[in-house]
Design a protein around this motif. Structure first.
Motif, PDB file in Angstrom:
ATOM      1  N   LEU A  93       0.854  -1.212   0.034  1.00  0.00           N
ATOM      2  CA  LEU A  93       0.005   0.031   0.005  1.00  0.00           C
ATOM      3  C   LEU A  93       1.013   1.276   0.203  1.00  0.00           C
ATOM      4  N   PHE A  94       0.775   2.128  -0.996  1.00  0.00           N
ATOM      5  CA  PHE A  94       1.528   3.308  -1.039  1.00  0.00           C
ATOM      6  C   PHE A  94       0.525   4.670  -0.870  1.00  0.00           C
ATOM      7  N   GLU A  95       0.940   5.159   0.338  1.00  0.00           N
ATOM      8  CA  GLU A  95       0.158   6.355   0.530  1.00  0.00           C
ATOM      9  C   GLU A  95       0.857   7.760  -0.364  1.00  0.00           C
ATOM     10  N   HIS A  96      -0.005   8.386  -0.122  1.00  0.00           N
ATOM     11  CA  HIS A  96       0.567   9.673  -1.001  1.00  0.00           C
ATOM     12  C   HIS A  96       1.465   9.554  -2.272  1.00  0.00           C
ATOM     13  N   ALA A  97       1.141   8.667  -3.131  1.00  0.00           N
ATOM     14  CA  ALA A  97       1.832   8.283  -4.572  1.00  0.00           C
ATOM     15  C   ALA A  97       1.882   9.446  -5.286  1.00  0.00           C
ATOM     16  N   ASP A  98       0.855  10.462  -5.417  1.00  0.00           N
ATOM     17  CA  ASP A  98       0.899  11.628  -6.211  1.00  0.00           C
ATOM     18  C   ASP A  98       2.176  12.426  -6.113  1.00  0.00           C
ATOM     19  N   ALA A  99       2.828  12.527  -4.773  1.00  0.00           N
ATOM     20  CA  ALA A  99       3.767  13.237  -4.368  1.00  0.00           C
ATOM     21  C   ALA A  99       4.963  12.746  -5.092  1.00  0.00           C
ATOM     22  N   LEU A 100       5.262  11.661  -5.456  1.00  0.00           N
ATOM     23  CA  LEU A 100       6.496  10.994  -6.260  1.00  0.00           C
ATOM     24  C   LEU A 100       6.167  11.347  -7.538  1.00  0.00           C
ATOM     25  N   ARG A 101       4.838  10.977  -8.014  1.00  0.00           N
ATOM     26  CA  ARG A 101       4.517  11.201  -9.461  1.00  0.00           C
ATOM     27  C   ARG A 101       5.021  12.783  -9.932  1.00  0.00           C
ATOM     28  N   GLN A 102       4.267  13.772  -9.215  1.00  0.00           N
ATOM     29  CA  GLN A 102       4.533  15.118  -9.257  1.00  0.00           C
ATOM     30  C   GLN A 102       6.022  15.574  -9.410  1.00  0.00           C
ATOM     31  N   ALA A 103       6.789  14.952  -8.551  1.00  0.00           N
ATOM     32  CA  ALA A 103       8.016  15.251  -8.414  1.00  0.00           C
ATOM     33  C   ALA A 103       9.185  14.899  -9.632  1.00  0.00           C
ATOM     34  N   THR A 104       8.793  13.531  -9.875  1.00  0.00           N
ATOM     35  CA  THR A 104       9.688  12.909 -11.042  1.00  0.00           C
ATOM     36  C   THR A 104       8.891  11.784 -11.631  1.00  0.00           C
ATOM     37  N   GLU A 105       8.054  12.319 -12.416  1.00  0.00           N
ATOM     38  CA  GLU A 105       7.166  11.267 -13.310  1.00  0.00           C
ATOM     39  C   GLU A 105       8.040  10.198 -14.045  1.00  0.00           C
ATOM     40  N   ALA A 106       9.250  10.241 -14.309  1.00  0.00           N
ATOM     41  CA  ALA A 106      10.021   9.109 -14.874  1.00  0.00           C
ATOM     42  C   ALA A 106      10.281   8.352 -13.670  1.00  0.00           C
ATOM     43  N   ASP A 107      10.780   8.565 -12.671  1.00  0.00           N
ATOM     44  CA  ASP A 107      10.840   7.557 -11.643  1.00  0.00           C
ATOM     45  C   ASP A 107       9.475   6.777 -11.097  1.00  0.00           C
ATOM     46  N   PHE A 108       8.603   7.631 -11.142  1.00  0.00           N
ATOM     47  CA  PHE A 108       7.178   6.977 -10.887  1.00  0.00           C
ATOM     48  C   PHE A 108       7.013   6.058 -11.760  1.00  0.00           C
ATOM     49  N   THR A 109       6.865   6.165 -13.158  1.00  0.00           N
ATOM     50  CA  THR A 109       6.789   5.089 -14.255  1.00  0.00           C
ATOM     51  C   THR A 109       7.485   4.081 -13.997  1.00  0.00           C
ATOM     52  N   ILE A 110       9.031   4.359 -13.822  1.00  0.00           N
ATOM     53  CA  ILE A 110       9.951   2.998 -13.476  1.00  0.00           C
ATOM     54  C   ILE A 110       9.170   2.221 -12.381  1.00  0.00           C
ATOM     55  N   LEU A 111       9.025   2.886 -11.317  1.00  0.00           N
ATOM     56  CA  LEU A 111       8.399   2.205 -10.037  1.00  0.00           C
ATOM     57  C   LEU A 111       7.251   1.418 -10.523  1.00  0.00           C
ATOM     58  N   LEU A 112       6.278   2.052 -11.286  1.00  0.00           N
ATOM     59  CA  LEU A 112       5.180   1.100 -11.818  1.00  0.00           C
ATOM     60  C   LEU A 112       5.465  -0.174 -12.522  1.00  0.00           C
ATOM     61  N   GLY A 113       6.499   0.016 -13.430  1.00  0.00           N
ATOM     62  CA  GLY A 113       7.062  -1.000 -14.201  1.00  0.00           C
ATOM     63  C   GLY A 113       7.485  -2.164 -13.192  1.00  0.00           C
ATOM     64  N   VAL A 114       8.238  -1.538 -12.346  1.00  0.00           N
ATOM     65  CA  VAL A 114       9.032  -2.612 -11.331  1.00  0.00           C
ATOM     66  C   VAL A 114       7.732  -3.222 -10.530  1.00  0.00           C
ATOM     67  N   LEU A 115       6.734  -2.624 -10.100  1.00  0.00           N
ATOM     68  CA  LEU A 115       5.877  -3.122  -9.393  1.00  0.00           C
ATOM     69  C   LEU A 115       4.904  -4.249 -10.135  1.00  0.00           C
ATOM     70  N   ASP A 116       4.700  -3.814 -11.483  1.00  0.00           N
ATOM     71  CA  ASP A 116       3.974  -4.838 -12.441  1.00  0.00           C
ATOM     72  C   ASP A 116       4.509  -5.780 -12.655  1.00  0.00           C
ATOM     73  N   ASP A 117       6.096  -5.955 -12.837  1.00  0.00           N
ATOM     74  CA  ASP A 117       7.003  -6.960 -13.077  1.00  0.00           C
ATOM     75  C   ASP A 117       6.993  -7.909 -11.845  1.00  0.00           C
ATOM     76  N   ALA A 118       7.001  -7.529 -10.797  1.00  0.00           N
ATOM     77  CA  ALA A 118       6.746  -8.227  -9.516  1.00  0.00           C
ATOM     78  C   ALA A 118       5.431  -8.915  -9.462  1.00  0.00           C
ATOM     79  N   ALA A 119       4.363  -8.192  -9.756  1.00  0.00           N
ATOM     80  CA  ALA A 119       3.151  -8.745  -9.552  1.00  0.00           C
ATOM     81  C   ALA A 119       2.892  -9.775 -10.718  1.00  0.00           C
ATOM     82  N   THR A 120       3.503  -9.881 -11.865  1.00  0.00           N
ATOM     83  CA  THR A 120       3.505 -10.825 -13.012  1.00  0.00           C
ATOM     84  C   THR A 120       4.070 -12.123 -12.571  1.00  0.00           C
TER      85      THR A 120
END
Length: 147
Positions: A93-120
């Motif tokens: 569970l990630f609280e305040h995820a928008d803070a990271l997205r607004q600060a650095t969208e590139a890192d936010f997008t990479i995090l999503l990819g890493v999380l998706d890979d782990a879920a798969t």
């Protein structure tokens, strides 16, 4: 949270994945996961501005091994093998995820990819694995969230 997300069965590995939810959904998801004996891990991203801070917070909240390399590859490896944690499945569970997205969208997008890979990976190994990122209501505008 979308109607589909309300229909999620956290015990079903095939439904695992990365989901955006409203800020009020995290407590309910934590209760549901605990009821189903899944390990729940909360990470607060309030004020998180970059990859280094994100990885520090994840290392602490996930209680990553001392050998954690503090890079994307190390995070991906750790999230694929959460064997040191209790539970037969995992809910992050990630609280305040928008803070990271607004600060650095590139890192936010990479995090999503890493999380998706782990879920798969978990689904392929018949383990429940979910990541829920809480976003403010205005972030659900189709133009704001990555596809």
């Amino acid at each position: 949270m979308s109607k589909r997300a309300f229909e999620l069965d956290l015990t079903q590995p095939s439904q695992g994945g990365v989901y955006f939810v409203g800020v009020d959904d995290l407590d309910r998801l934590a209760r549901t996961a605990a009821r189903d004996e899944l390990h729940v891990c909360r990470t607060d991203l309030a004020g998180c501005r970059d990859k280094d801070e994100l990885l520090r917070r994840l290392a602490a909240s996930l209680q990553l091994p001392a050998t954690f390399g503090h890079n994307w590859d190390a995070l991906a490896d750790c999230l694929r093998d959460l064997g040191w944690m209790p539970g037969w499945g995992h809910v992050l569970l990630f609280e305040h995820a928008d803070a990271l997205r607004q600060a650095t969208e590139a890192d936010f997008t990479i995090l999503l990819g890493v999380l998706d890979d782990a879920a798969t990976f978990a689904s392929d190994n018949d383990r429940p694995w979910f990541a829920f990122l809480a976003m403010p209501d205005h972030a659900f505008d189709d133009s704001l969230l990555p596809t």
